[in-house]
Motif scaffolding. Sequence first.
Motif, PDB file in Angstrom:
ATOM      1  N   GLY A  11       2.797   7.031 -13.682  1.00  0.00           N
ATOM      2  CA  GLY A  11       1.708   6.060 -13.719  1.00  0.00           C
ATOM      3  C   GLY A  11       1.990   4.844 -12.857  1.00  0.00           C
ATOM      4  O   GLY A  11       1.130   4.392 -12.096  1.00  0.00           O
ATOM      5  N   LEU A  12       3.204   4.320 -12.948  1.00  0.00           N
ATOM      6  CA  LEU A  12       3.573   3.152 -12.154  1.00  0.00           C
ATOM      7  C   LEU A  12       3.595   3.487 -10.663  1.00  0.00           C
ATOM      8  O   LEU A  12       3.188   2.687  -9.818  1.00  0.00           O
ATOM      9  N   GLY A  13       4.080   4.687 -10.343  1.00  0.00           N
ATOM     10  CA  GLY A  13       4.108   5.105  -8.939  1.00  0.00           C
ATOM     11  C   GLY A  13       2.716   5.214  -8.348  1.00  0.00           C
ATOM     12  O   GLY A  13       2.481   4.846  -7.196  1.00  0.00           O
ATOM     13  N   LEU A  14       1.782   5.705  -9.139  1.00  0.00           N
ATOM     14  CA  LEU A  14       0.406   5.828  -8.662  1.00  0.00           C
ATOM     15  C   LEU A  14      -0.189   4.456  -8.352  1.00  0.00           C
ATOM     16  O   LEU A  14      -0.823   4.254  -7.314  1.00  0.00           O
ATOM     17  N   VAL A  15       0.047   3.504  -9.240  1.00  0.00           N
ATOM     18  CA  VAL A  15      -0.461   2.139  -9.019  1.00  0.00           C
ATOM     19  C   VAL A  15       0.157   1.536  -7.768  1.00  0.00           C
ATOM     20  O   VAL A  15      -0.522   0.931  -6.925  1.00  0.00           O
ATOM     21  N   MET A  16       1.468   1.689  -7.627  1.00  0.00           N
ATOM     22  CA  MET A  16       2.157   1.142  -6.466  1.00  0.00           C
ATOM     23  C   MET A  16       1.649   1.772  -5.171  1.00  0.00           C
ATOM     24  O   MET A  16       1.462   1.095  -4.152  1.00  0.00           O
ATOM     25  N   GLY A  17       1.407   3.078  -5.204  1.00  0.00           N
ATOM     26  CA  GLY A  17       0.900   3.758  -4.018  1.00  0.00           C
ATOM     27  C   GLY A  17      -0.484   3.267  -3.622  1.00  0.00           C
ATOM     28  O   GLY A  17      -0.789   3.115  -2.431  1.00  0.00           O
ATOM     29  N   PHE A  23      -3.400  -2.203   0.803  1.00  0.00           N
ATOM     30  CA  PHE A  23      -3.057  -3.495   1.387  1.00  0.00           C
ATOM     31  C   PHE A  23      -2.064  -3.405   2.528  1.00  0.00           C
ATOM     32  O   PHE A  23      -1.807  -4.392   3.212  1.00  0.00           O
ATOM     33  N   GLY A  24      -1.429  -2.240   2.724  1.00  0.00           N
ATOM     34  CA  GLY A  24      -0.423  -2.134   3.772  1.00  0.00           C
ATOM     35  C   GLY A  24       0.885  -2.784   3.390  1.00  0.00           C
ATOM     36  O   GLY A  24       1.723  -3.065   4.233  1.00  0.00           O
ATOM     37  N   GLY A  25       1.091  -3.035   2.136  1.00  0.00           N
ATOM     38  CA  GLY A  25       2.316  -3.678   1.661  1.00  0.00           C
ATOM     39  C   GLY A  25       2.141  -4.126   0.231  1.00  0.00           C
ATOM     40  O   GLY A  25       1.096  -3.921  -0.383  1.00  0.00           O
ATOM     41  N   GLY A  26       3.173  -4.742  -0.288  1.00  0.00           N
ATOM     42  CA  GLY A  26       3.097  -5.229  -1.658  1.00  0.00           C
ATOM     43  C   GLY A  26       3.591  -4.234  -2.687  1.00  0.00           C
ATOM     44  O   GLY A  26       3.710  -4.575  -3.863  1.00  0.00           O
ATOM     45  N   GLY A  27       3.907  -3.011  -2.246  1.00  0.00           N
ATOM     46  CA  GLY A  27       4.380  -2.016  -3.195  1.00  0.00           C
ATOM     47  C   GLY A  27       5.717  -2.393  -3.806  1.00  0.00           C
ATOM     48  O   GLY A  27       5.954  -2.209  -4.997  1.00  0.00           O
ATOM     49  N   GLY A  28       6.612  -2.949  -2.974  1.00  0.00           N
ATOM     50  CA  GLY A  28       7.906  -3.377  -3.483  1.00  0.00           C
ATOM     51  C   GLY A  28       7.783  -4.516  -4.463  1.00  0.00           C
ATOM     52  O   GLY A  28       8.593  -4.659  -5.383  1.00  0.00           O
ATOM     53  N   LEU A 241       0.822  10.011  -3.411  1.00  0.00           N
ATOM     54  CA  LEU A 241      -0.560  10.378  -3.751  1.00  0.00           C
ATOM     55  C   LEU A 241      -1.434   9.127  -3.874  1.00  0.00           C
ATOM     56  O   LEU A 241      -2.605   9.126  -3.461  1.00  0.00           O
ATOM     57  N   GLY A 242      -0.861   8.064  -4.411  1.00  0.00           N
ATOM     58  CA  GLY A 242      -1.624   6.828  -4.574  1.00  0.00           C
ATOM     59  C   GLY A 242      -2.036   6.192  -3.263  1.00  0.00           C
ATOM     60  O   GLY A 242      -3.069   5.518  -3.186  1.00  0.00           O
ATOM     61  N   THR A 243      -1.235   6.379  -2.193  1.00  0.00           N
ATOM     62  CA  THR A 243      -1.597   5.789  -0.901  1.00  0.00           C
ATOM     63  C   THR A 243      -2.916   6.347  -0.376  1.00  0.00           C
ATOM     64  O   THR A 243      -3.678   5.641   0.290  1.00  0.00           O
ATOM     65  N   VAL A 244      -3.189   7.605  -0.692  1.00  0.00           N
ATOM     66  CA  VAL A 244      -4.452   8.219  -0.252  1.00  0.00           C
ATOM     67  C   VAL A 244      -5.630   7.541  -0.948  1.00  0.00           C
ATOM     68  O   VAL A 244      -6.634   7.194  -0.322  1.00  0.00           O
ATOM     69  N   VAL A 245      -5.480   7.313  -2.249  1.00  0.00           N
ATOM     70  CA  VAL A 245      -6.528   6.637  -3.018  1.00  0.00           C
ATOM     71  C   VAL A 245      -6.706   5.205  -2.518  1.00  0.00           C
ATOM     72  O   VAL A 245      -7.827   4.723  -2.334  1.00  0.00           O
ATOM     73  N   GLY A 246      -5.587   4.515  -2.278  1.00  0.00           N
ATOM     74  CA  GLY A 246      -5.656   3.133  -1.812  1.00  0.00           C
ATOM     75  C   GLY A 246      -6.355   2.991  -0.484  1.00  0.00           C
ATOM     76  O   GLY A 246      -7.129   2.049  -0.278  1.00  0.00           O
ATOM     77  N   LYS A 247      -6.100   3.904   0.421  1.00  0.00           N
ATOM     78  CA  LYS A 247      -6.755   3.850   1.733  1.00  0.00           C
ATOM     79  C   LYS A 247      -8.263   4.017   1.602  1.00  0.00           C
ATOM     80  O   LYS A 247      -9.042   3.314   2.263  1.00  0.00           O
ATOM     81  N   ARG A 248      -8.687   4.915   0.749  1.00  0.00           N
ATOM     82  CA  ARG A 248     -10.125   5.137   0.575  1.00  0.00           C
ATOM     83  C   ARG A 248     -10.814   3.913  -0.023  1.00  0.00           C
ATOM     84  O   ARG A 248     -11.931   3.574   0.359  1.00  0.00           O
ATOM     85  N   ILE A 249     -10.125   3.245  -0.932  1.00  0.00           N
ATOM     86  CA  ILE A 249     -10.679   2.017  -1.513  1.00  0.00           C
ATOM     87  C   ILE A 249     -10.758   0.924  -0.456  1.00  0.00           C
ATOM     88  O   ILE A 249     -11.771   0.227  -0.320  1.00  0.00           O
ATOM     89  N   ALA A 250      -9.673   0.767   0.325  1.00  0.00           N
ATOM     90  CA  ALA A 250      -9.623  -0.288   1.342  1.00  0.00           C
ATOM     91  C   ALA A 250     -10.673  -0.090   2.425  1.00  0.00           C
ATOM     92  O   ALA A 250     -11.203  -1.067   2.970  1.00  0.00           O
ATOM     93  N   ASP A 251     -10.992   1.153   2.740  1.00  0.00           N
ATOM     94  CA  ASP A 251     -11.984   1.437   3.783  1.00  0.00           C
ATOM     95  C   ASP A 251     -13.375   0.927   3.416  1.00  0.00           C
ATOM     96  O   ASP A 251     -14.229   0.750   4.285  1.00  0.00           O
ATOM     97  N   ARG A 252     -13.597   0.677   2.149  1.00  0.00           N
ATOM     98  CA  ARG A 252     -14.908   0.204   1.685  1.00  0.00           C
ATOM     99  C   ARG A 252     -14.973  -1.314   1.542  1.00  0.00           C
ATOM    100  O   ARG A 252     -16.016  -1.861   1.188  1.00  0.00           O
ATOM    101  N   GLU A 256     -11.569  -9.835   4.648  1.00  0.00           N
ATOM    102  CA  GLU A 256     -11.463 -11.058   3.855  1.00  0.00           C
ATOM    103  C   GLU A 256     -11.218 -10.742   2.388  1.00  0.00           C
ATOM    104  O   GLU A 256     -10.389 -11.373   1.724  1.00  0.00           O
ATOM    105  N   VAL A 257     -11.940  -9.756   1.874  1.00  0.00           N
ATOM    106  CA  VAL A 257     -11.753  -9.365   0.470  1.00  0.00           C
ATOM    107  C   VAL A 257     -10.352  -8.815   0.255  1.00  0.00           C
ATOM    108  O   VAL A 257      -9.674  -9.138  -0.740  1.00  0.00           O
ATOM    109  N   LEU A 258      -9.869  -7.986   1.192  1.00  0.00           N
ATOM    110  CA  LEU A 258      -8.526  -7.428   1.086  1.00  0.00           C
ATOM    111  C   LEU A 258      -7.467  -8.534   1.094  1.00  0.00           C
ATOM    112  O   LEU A 258      -6.510  -8.505   0.320  1.00  0.00           O
ATOM    113  N   THR A 259      -7.659  -9.511   1.991  1.00  0.00           N
ATOM    114  CA  THR A 259      -6.693 -10.604   2.098  1.00  0.00           C
ATOM    115  C   THR A 259      -6.589 -11.377   0.795  1.00  0.00           C
ATOM    116  O   THR A 259      -5.492 -11.660   0.290  1.00  0.00           O
TER     117      THR A 259
END
Length: 281
Positions: A11-17, A23-28, A241-252, A256-259
Motif C-alpha cells: 500500500g505504501l509503495g503504491l502511494v509513493m509510486g 510529480f517527478g519526485g517526492g517519493g523519497g 505500478l503506482g508511477t503509471v497511475v501517477g502519470k495518468r493523473i498528472a496528465d490531466r 500550476e496545480v501540480l506545483t
Amino acid sequence: MSLLALLPPLGLGLVMGVVIGGFGGGGGVLTVPALVYLLGQSAQAATTGSLIIVGIAAAAGGLGRIRGHGVDWRTGIGLGVAGIPTAYLGSLLNHRVSQTVLLLAFAGLTLVAATAMLLNSRGEPAAVEPVETPSAGPARSVGDTVTACRARLLRSGSLQSVAKVAGVGAGVGFLTGFLGVGGGFLIIPALVIVLRMPMATAVGTSLLVITLNSVSSMLSRAGALDVDWRVIAPFTIAAVLGTVVGKRIADRLSGEVLTRAFAVLLLAVGLGVGVQSLLSL
C-alpha cells in the motif's frame, strides 16, 4: 512472509509510486518516513532502502515520459554527473550522524523546498527584457556589432547555465547520498525556480536525475548494505505500478496545480517528520 504482512509495504509503495509518477519526485520524502515510522526500520536502513525503491520507480516513471512531456537530457545528465562525487561524500556522512540529526535535516530541507515552491507558484517568471545593443563604431558595421553582442550574450548565458547546473547537481547529489532520497523534492524546485524550466519538462528531467543519483549513491554503499528485502521488494513493485497511475493523473492537471500540490505535500511531510523528531529528543 504472510499476505497480511505484505499489505503495508504494498500500500505504501503504491502511494509513493503515484507521487513519483505524478510529480517527478517526492517519493523519497514519503518513503523514508514510511520505512522509519510505519515499518519500524532505522533511519540508516530506511535511507538505503529508499534509494533502491525510489531509483527503480523513477527509472520506470522516466521511461513513460520520454515520448510524452519529454526530458531535457542535457540538463538532466549534467545534474546527474555533477552529483556523483558529492553523493559519495553524502553517503559517507550518513553513517556518521545520529538518526535524530538525519531526520531533522530531512524535515528542514523539505520545509525550505516547499516554501520556495509555494512562493514561486504565485506568479509566472518575469519576462526577459530586451537588451539594447551599442551603436556601431566607425570601424564596424551595425550587423557586425549586433552579431558580436549576441555572441557575448550567448557565451555569458551558457556559462551561467553551466554554473547553475553544476551547483544544483552537486548540492542535490550530496543530499541524495546523505538523506537517502532521490532528490526529487529538491530537483523539482531547482529546475522550476533556478533553471526556469516548465513544470511538465521538469517532471521528466527530475526522474532522470533521480535515477542517476540513486545509482551513484547505491554504489557508494555497496560494501555496507542494510536491506530487508521482504519489505523493500514488494514496496518497489507496488511503487513501479503506482508511477503509471501517477502519470495518468498528472496528465490531466496543469503545471500550476501540480506545483502547488507538490509543495503542500512537502509541507505536510516536513512538519510531520520535524515534530516527530523533536518529540523524540
